[in-house]
Design a protein around this motif. Structure first.
Motif, PDB file in Angstrom:
ATOM      1  N   ASP A 189       0.856  -1.181   0.000  1.00 15.65           N
ATOM      2  CA  ASP A 189       0.000   0.000   0.000  1.00 15.65           C
ATOM      3  C   ASP A 189       0.889   1.227   0.000  1.00 15.65           C
ATOM      4  N   TYR A 190       0.494   2.268  -0.723  1.00 14.05           N
ATOM      5  CA  TYR A 190       1.330   3.463  -0.865  1.00 14.05           C
ATOM      6  C   TYR A 190       0.539   4.733  -0.583  1.00 14.05           C
ATOM      7  N   LYS A 191       1.243   5.721  -0.104  1.00  4.72           N
ATOM      8  CA  LYS A 191       0.697   7.074  -0.028  1.00  4.72           C
ATOM      9  C   LYS A 191       0.503   7.547  -1.466  1.00  4.72           C
ATOM     10  N   ASP A 192      -0.589   8.240  -1.707  1.00  2.00           N
ATOM     11  CA  ASP A 192      -0.920   8.634  -3.085  1.00  2.00           C
ATOM     12  C   ASP A 192       0.212   9.430  -3.739  1.00  2.00           C
ATOM     13  N   SER A 193       0.858  10.283  -2.992  1.00  3.02           N
ATOM     14  CA  SER A 193       1.845  11.185  -3.590  1.00  3.02           C
ATOM     15  C   SER A 193       3.135  10.476  -4.017  1.00  3.02           C
ATOM     16  N   VAL A 194       3.327   9.226  -3.598  1.00  2.00           N
ATOM     17  CA  VAL A 194       4.535   8.509  -3.997  1.00  2.00           C
ATOM     18  C   VAL A 194       4.239   7.336  -4.919  1.00  2.00           C
ATOM     19  N   LYS A 195       2.962   7.086  -5.192  1.00  2.00           N
ATOM     20  CA  LYS A 195       2.609   6.002  -6.106  1.00  2.00           C
ATOM     21  C   LYS A 195       3.247   6.248  -7.465  1.00  2.00           C
ATOM     22  N   GLY A 196       3.832   5.194  -8.017  1.00  2.00           N
ATOM     23  CA  GLY A 196       4.483   5.315  -9.308  1.00  2.00           C
ATOM     24  C   GLY A 196       5.927   5.772  -9.224  1.00  2.00           C
ATOM     25  N   ARG A 197       6.333   6.313  -8.074  1.00  2.00           N
ATOM     26  CA  ARG A 197       7.725   6.734  -7.889  1.00  2.00           C
ATOM     27  C   ARG A 197       8.460   5.851  -6.884  1.00  2.00           C
ATOM     28  N   PHE A 198       7.757   5.399  -5.854  1.00  2.00           N
ATOM     29  CA  PHE A 198       8.364   4.581  -4.809  1.00  2.00           C
ATOM     30  C   PHE A 198       7.828   3.149  -4.909  1.00  2.00           C
ATOM     31  N   THR A 199       8.707   2.186  -4.647  1.00  2.00           N
ATOM     32  CA  THR A 199       8.321   0.779  -4.644  1.00  2.00           C
ATOM     33  C   THR A 199       8.881   0.115  -3.402  1.00  2.00           C
ATOM     34  N   ILE A 200       8.004  -0.521  -2.623  1.00  2.00           N
ATOM     35  CA  ILE A 200       8.431  -1.254  -1.439  1.00  2.00           C
ATOM     36  C   ILE A 200       8.548  -2.727  -1.801  1.00  2.00           C
ATOM     37  N   SER A 201       9.562  -3.382  -1.266  1.00  2.00           N
ATOM     38  CA  SER A 201       9.742  -4.797  -1.560  1.00  2.00           C
ATOM     39  C   SER A 201      10.534  -5.456  -0.433  1.00  2.00           C
ATOM     40  N   GLN A 202      10.604  -6.749  -0.502  1.00  2.00           N
ATOM     41  CA  GLN A 202      11.346  -7.517   0.494  1.00  2.00           C
ATOM     42  C   GLN A 202      12.074  -8.644  -0.202  1.00  2.00           C
ATOM     43  N   ASP A 203      13.172  -9.104   0.361  1.00  2.00           N
ATOM     44  CA  ASP A 203      13.867 -10.232  -0.254  1.00  2.00           C
ATOM     45  C   ASP A 203      13.135 -11.525   0.093  1.00  2.00           C
ATOM     46  N   ASP A 204      13.458 -12.591  -0.608  1.00  2.00           N
ATOM     47  CA  ASP A 204      12.732 -13.847  -0.436  1.00  2.00           C
ATOM     48  C   ASP A 204      12.829 -14.376   0.993  1.00  2.00           C
ATOM     49  N   ALA A 205      13.952 -14.183   1.622  1.00  2.00           N
ATOM     50  CA  ALA A 205      14.139 -14.668   2.990  1.00  2.00           C
ATOM     51  C   ALA A 205      13.510 -13.747   4.016  1.00  2.00           C
ATOM     52  N   LYS A 206      13.040 -12.591   3.542  1.00  2.00           N
ATOM     53  CA  LYS A 206      12.419 -11.579   4.411  1.00  2.00           C
ATOM     54  C   LYS A 206      13.385 -11.098   5.492  1.00  2.00           C
ATOM     55  N   ASN A 207      14.638 -11.013   5.113  1.00  2.00           N
ATOM     56  CA  ASN A 207      15.623 -10.426   6.017  1.00  2.00           C
ATOM     57  C   ASN A 207      15.863  -8.951   5.729  1.00  2.00           C
ATOM     58  N   TYR A 208      15.427  -8.519   4.560  1.00  2.00           N
ATOM     59  CA  TYR A 208      15.631  -7.138   4.158  1.00  2.00           C
ATOM     60  C   TYR A 208      14.357  -6.548   3.581  1.00  2.00           C
ATOM     61  N   LEU A 209      14.120  -5.303   3.916  1.00  2.00           N
ATOM     62  CA  LEU A 209      13.026  -4.518   3.360  1.00  2.00           C
ATOM     63  C   LEU A 209      13.659  -3.386   2.554  1.00  2.00           C
ATOM     64  N   TYR A 210      13.089  -3.082   1.400  1.00  2.00           N
ATOM     65  CA  TYR A 210      13.653  -2.058   0.530  1.00  2.00           C
ATOM     66  C   TYR A 210      12.599  -1.010   0.190  1.00  2.00           C
ATOM     67  N   LEU A 211      13.088   0.173  -0.133  1.00  2.00           N
ATOM     68  CA  LEU A 211      12.245   1.213  -0.715  1.00  2.00           C
ATOM     69  C   LEU A 211      13.021   1.812  -1.879  1.00  2.00           C
ATOM     70  N   GLU A 212      12.566   1.499  -3.078  1.00  2.00           N
ATOM     71  CA  GLU A 212      13.174   2.030  -4.291  1.00  2.00           C
ATOM     72  C   GLU A 212      12.485   3.348  -4.608  1.00  2.00           C
TER      73      GLU A 212
END
Length: 124
Positions: free
Chosen positions: A58-81
């Motif tokens: 889920d994203y704040k409207d103002s960052v949709k399309g610019r920011f992407t949240i993700s996690q690695d398969d092991a769920k040891n890392y969270l990212y924000l591109e």
């Protein structure tokens, strides 16, 4: 809070990109929501993005399309591109986790656990 550790912040020019990362062991406990919020000097916390254990984001409207949240398969890392960064994106960026609040971008600002933050500075 010491089980969340952000990295990857820095300085970029407007229009540039950055990826911030968060090392976490919180996924060992579920159900859990992870997310990112930011805080600029003199301003309140602003929830940006959240992701649940099933990978729903889920994203704040103002960052949709610019920011992407993700996690690695092991769920040891969270990212924000982050792409097309603008000076108004300058802030301290925090990763956060919570097992009880609704898993939405807005709620991340009130999550129970957060890291120490990483600074993102965007120049015009």
């Amino acid at each position: 809070q010491d089980h969340l550790g952000e990295s990857g912040g820095g300085s970029v020019q407007a229009g540039g990109s950055l990826r911030v990362s968060c090392a976490t062991s919180d996924y060992k406990f579920s159900p859990l929501c992870m997310g990112w919020f930011r805080q600029a000097p003199g301003k309140g916390r602003e929830g940006l993005a959240a992701i649940d254990g099933d990978g729903h984001a889920d994203y704040k409207d103002s960052v949709k399309g610019r920011f992407t949240i993700s996690q690695d398969d092991a769920k040891n890392y969270l990212y924000l591109e982050m792409k097309n960064l603008q000076p108004e994106d300058t802030a301290m960026y925090y990763c956060a986790s919570d097992a009880f609040l609704e898993c939405t971008a807005q709620e991340t600002a009130d999550f129970g656990y957060r890291g120490q933050g990483t600074q993102v500075t965007v120049s015009a």
